[in-house]
Scaffold this motif. Structure first.
Motif, PDB file in Angstrom:
ATOM      1  N   ASN A 166      10.235 -31.520   7.385  1.00 30.95           N
ATOM      2  CA  ASN A 166      10.138 -30.860   8.696  1.00 30.95           C
ATOM      3  C   ASN A 166       8.742 -30.290   8.893  1.00 30.95           C
ATOM      4  OD1 ASN A 166      13.203 -30.622   9.609  1.00 30.95           O
ATOM      5  ND2 ASN A 166      13.115 -30.110   7.418  1.00 30.95           N
ATOM      6  N   TRP A 167       8.316 -30.253  10.103  1.00 30.99           N
ATOM      7  CA  TRP A 167       7.087 -29.550  10.461  1.00 30.99           C
ATOM      8  C   TRP A 167       7.129 -29.133  11.930  1.00 30.99           C
ATOM      9  CZ3 TRP A 167       3.769 -31.698  14.150  1.00 30.99           C
ATOM     10  CH2 TRP A 167       3.935 -33.053  14.438  1.00 30.99           C
ATOM     11  N   THR A 168       6.356 -28.127  12.269  1.00 26.45           N
ATOM     12  CA  THR A 168       6.263 -27.658  13.658  1.00 26.45           C
ATOM     13  C   THR A 168       4.817 -27.712  14.101  1.00 26.45           C
ATOM     14  OG1 THR A 168       6.041 -25.355  12.940  1.00 26.45           O
ATOM     15  CG2 THR A 168       8.255 -26.149  13.451  1.00 26.45           C
ATOM     16  N   GLY A 169       4.623 -27.834  15.398  1.00 29.52           N
ATOM     17  CA  GLY A 169       3.268 -27.923  15.931  1.00 29.52           C
ATOM     18  C   GLY A 169       3.187 -27.406  17.360  1.00 29.52           C
ATOM     19  N   ALA A 170       1.976 -27.334  17.845  1.00 24.97           N
ATOM     20  CA  ALA A 170       1.741 -26.850  19.209  1.00 24.97           C
ATOM     21  C   ALA A 170       0.667 -27.695  19.873  1.00 24.97           C
ATOM     22  CB  ALA A 170       1.326 -25.380  19.195  1.00 24.97           C
ATOM     23  N   ASP A 171       0.852 -27.952  21.169  1.00 23.87           N
ATOM     24  CA  ASP A 171      -0.139 -28.652  21.990  1.00 23.87           C
ATOM     25  C   ASP A 171      -0.627 -27.675  23.062  1.00 23.87           C
ATOM     26  OD1 ASP A 171       0.808 -30.777  20.517  1.00 23.87           O
ATOM     27  OD2 ASP A 171       1.972 -31.629  22.172  1.00 23.87           O
ATOM     28  N   SER A 197       2.065 -30.443   6.757  1.00 24.64           N
ATOM     29  CA  SER A 197       2.476 -31.781   7.170  1.00 24.64           C
ATOM     30  C   SER A 197       1.351 -32.797   7.120  1.00 24.64           C
ATOM     31  CB  SER A 197       3.006 -31.709   8.605  1.00 24.64           C
ATOM     32  OG  SER A 197       1.982 -31.263   9.480  1.00 24.64           O
ATOM     33  N   GLY A 198       0.127 -32.344   7.192  1.00 26.21           N
ATOM     34  CA  GLY A 198      -0.984 -33.279   7.239  1.00 26.21           C
ATOM     35  C   GLY A 198      -1.055 -34.042   8.544  1.00 26.21           C
TER      36      GLY A 198
END
Length: 674
Positions: A166-171, A197-198
């Motif tokens: 799992n990973w989270t991100g933002a745009d 996450s790379g």
């Protein structure tokens, strides 16, 4: 603001520099499946959608575009890939106000069944699959005119066999509409990531441009990660009519095509994408619902509007048309009769016809509590936007009844769309407006179309030579002049012998100046002795406006410099002398004067109004000192070089108005005693 635009422009130039690209695959990178995109419309246009983002799929392409939405929207997409692999998407977006929208999305990439093998590479009876899912939550805000900003938060999960990560991100994204035709945008995807996450940062930039009366849309994008070179995308969309659009694109060496079909609130988009293995199909179904949110400012309703008539707004969905209304905030009724000549707009109505067919609208509008209803019909061609400026009726009787500063009233506007023989109300709203009484002067005004007008010259309308109450002053002056030795006649520019000899003025300029001065002294002494007129600095101000008493009222009271100047100018103009009004803006002072023509010259003189009530000789000599103080000797002894409008400016310290020339545009005030 300028820095933001510069940043976007420089980024666009940098990303589109030739010779910097190489075709490299994203497969195997964390989150690679997100690069497959969302929405068949964008995919058919070669994935060039960053600057065009205007639907719920903006949660992926450019979250800043969500604020462009005017109705709620849901989309469902399904993509057939290869070997049983599928790709599904869901999006939902909702405008919460006219400036803020939110959205959410879901993506799932799943494989077909994969046979399990053992250590000897033998197929067992078990199967498994690979799943990739992503959830988006987005928001967008119109932060300044045509500048939008947005952000998306996403949670991504990958499962393969018995392994899950799992990973989270933002745009973060921005979008700017330079005009109705040109837009640019930037979306920084994965600018923030957690979970080791790379996932590479991906910068998408794009532009969109409309041609052929807005029927043809051209788009171009580029994207770059920190692990590969640039990818380039171009697209086009041609609107055949309001129901059908054709699309095509170039997606980093792969060709794409598709179409869109729309019926009422439903839309279907189809895309066919070229791939080395085969052509794959993408389908999106979209449904729009709900009304356009009301602007926050529209809930501020004037107290004079009946409750049952407030907030009666109904706007048709944005795909058919857009309506924008701006109104003036303050109306100086003293010059309302000049609004049309000066093109001052009370209501600015903009209607954009997004359909391909000509549409007829009926506009009803009015001003004031009595709600005079005026009607205007407008025909708008397909895909055209018009701007209409309206000046509602406000009668002189209504204006005369306005006595309080300020008087709160309202303007109202209603728009109806005509279909066949039926007219349906699609917009109705009231807007508060401040009315200033007819004796309230305002030097500057910004109208409904946001244009600012300098109204200083409208002071001339306070010079009311048409006021019959001034006849009493002239009669008294004439009687006084008959008793003088030698007698002085009130005959204006005419020679004293005009009634006894041939009507030819052969006086020298010096004699004319002497005859003028004798009449002016007679008028002044009549005001001083019979009406006890003196100078009194008693301005009544409201905001940037000031009450200026009309001449008939000054006769009953004292007056300040501008009021005395306008009274005296009215008397001079009524006997056909040529008055001038001299304004000293830096000193906030005004005086009155007159012109004398002769021998190829046009001399001028002025009276110092702030010593009105003193002997005429002192008032006249003080006027001469003013001429010297402001360096006007050359102009006043030869000719003042008035422009074609009747105005002369000497730097910023002196403004002189020739009332005779200004009368072509500015008549005297109609609000004189009846």
């Amino acid at each position: 603001m300028n820095k933001i635009i510069l940043l976007i422009t420089l980024s666009m130039l940098y990303f589109f520099m030739p010779g910097l690209h190489a075709q490299e695959a994203d497969g195997g990178l964390p989150g690679y499946f997100l690069n497959l995109g969302m929405g068949a419309r964008a995919l058919a246009m070669g994935r060039a959608f960053v600057a065009e983002a205007d639907d719920s799929n903006s949660v992926y392409w450019n979250p800043a575009g969500l604020a462009r939405l005017k109705t709620n929207e849901i989309t469902l997409s399904h993509y057939n890939l290869f070997e049983g692999t599928g790709y599904d998407c869901f999006t939902y977006a909702k405008p919460l106000t006219d400036k803020f929208s939110c959205g959410m999305g879901f993506i799932r990439l799943y494989s077909g069944k994969i046979d399990e093998t053992n250590a000897a590479n033998q197929v067992t009876m078990n199967t498994f699959d690979e799943k990739n899912t992503a959830y988006f939550v987005s928001g967008s805000l119109l932060i300044f005119k045509n500048l939008y900003a947005g952000a998306s938060l996403k949670s991504v999960q990958k499962s393969f066999y018995f392994v899950t990560s799992n990973w989270t991100g933002a745009d973060i994204a921005v979008l700017y509409d330079f005009s109705e035709k040109l837009s640019i945008g930037i979306n920084a995807q994965n600018i923030i990531c957690t979970g080791n996450s790379g996932v590479p940062l991906n910068i998408k930039t794009g532009l969109s441009y409309l041609l052929l009366d807005k029927k043809l849309r051209l788009t171009a994008d580029t994207d770059k990660t920190n692990t590969r070179s640039f990818k380039y995308h171009t697209g086009l969309e041609f609107m055949l009519n309001k129901y059908l659009s054709l699309r095509g694109g170039w997606d980093d060496y792969n060709i794409s095509a598709g179409f869109g079909a729309k019926l009422n609130n439903f839309r279907i988009d189809y895309a066919a994408l070229n791939h080395p293995l085969a052509i794959s199909s993408r389908v999106t179904l979209a449904f729009e619902f709900g009304n356009t949110p009301k602007p926050l400012k529209e809930t501020q309703v004037s107290l004079e509007i009946p409750k049952e008539e407030t907030i009666q707004i109904k706007k048709e969905k944005i795909q058919d048309y857009e309506i924008e209304v701006n109104t003036i905030k303050e109306i100086p009724t003293a010059i309302y009769h000049l609004f049309k000549e000066k093109t001052i707009s009370v209501i600015n109505l903009q209607i954009k016809n997004n359909s391909a067919n000509e549409t007829r609208f009926i506009v009803k509008y009015g001003l004031g509590a009595e709600k005079y209803e005026e009607i205007k019909e407008i025909n708008i061609a397909g895909l055209e936007k018009i701007s209409v400026n309206l000046t509602p009726l406000l009668t002189q009787d209504e204006i005369r009844r306005i006595e309080v500063v300020p008087t709160i009233s309202n303007v109202f506007i209603e728009v109806q769309k005509v279909t066949g023989d039926t007219a349906r109300t699609i917009y109705k709203q009231y807007y508060p407006v401040t009315l200033l009484p007819y004796d309230q002067f305002i030097p500057q005004l910004t109208d409904a179309k946001n244009e600012t007008f300098n109204l200083l010259e409208t002071l001339v309308s306070w010079a009311t030579y048409n006021d019959r109450s001034l006849c009493e002053v002239l009669t008294k002056a004439s009687d006084r002049g008959a008793l003088l030795n030698p007698p002085v006649k009130i005959i204006g520019f005419q020679a004293p012998n005009v009634f006894t000899r041939r009507p030819f003025d052969d006086r020298l300029l010096e004699q004319k100046e002497k005859d003028y001065l004798a009449q002016i002294e007679l008028l002044y002494n009549t005001l001083k002795d019979d009406y006890k007129i003196t100078y009194l600095n008693q301005p009544v101000a409201y905001g940037d406006s000031q009450r200026i008493k009309l001449p008939y009222f000054v006769l009953q009271n004292k007056g300040n410099c501008i009021e005395l100047s306008l009274l005296f100018a009215s008397l001079l103009e009524s006997i056909e002398m040529d008055p001038i009004l001299v304004i000293f803006p830096d000193d906030k002072h005004a005086t009155v004067g007159w012109k004398v023509n002769g021998e190829g010259r046009e001399t001028c003189a002025i009276l110092e109004t702030n010593v009105f009530g003193e002997d005429f000789g002192k008032v006249y000599e003080k006027g001469k000192l003013l001429i010297e103080q402001y360096g006007l000797q050359a102009e006043f002894t030869d000719t003042v070089p008035f422009d074609e409008t009747g105005t002369y400016k000497k730097g910023t310290s002196v403004i002189i108005y020739d009332l005779k020339k200004l009368r072509n545009r500015i008549p005297p005030s109609p609000y004189i005693p009846r």
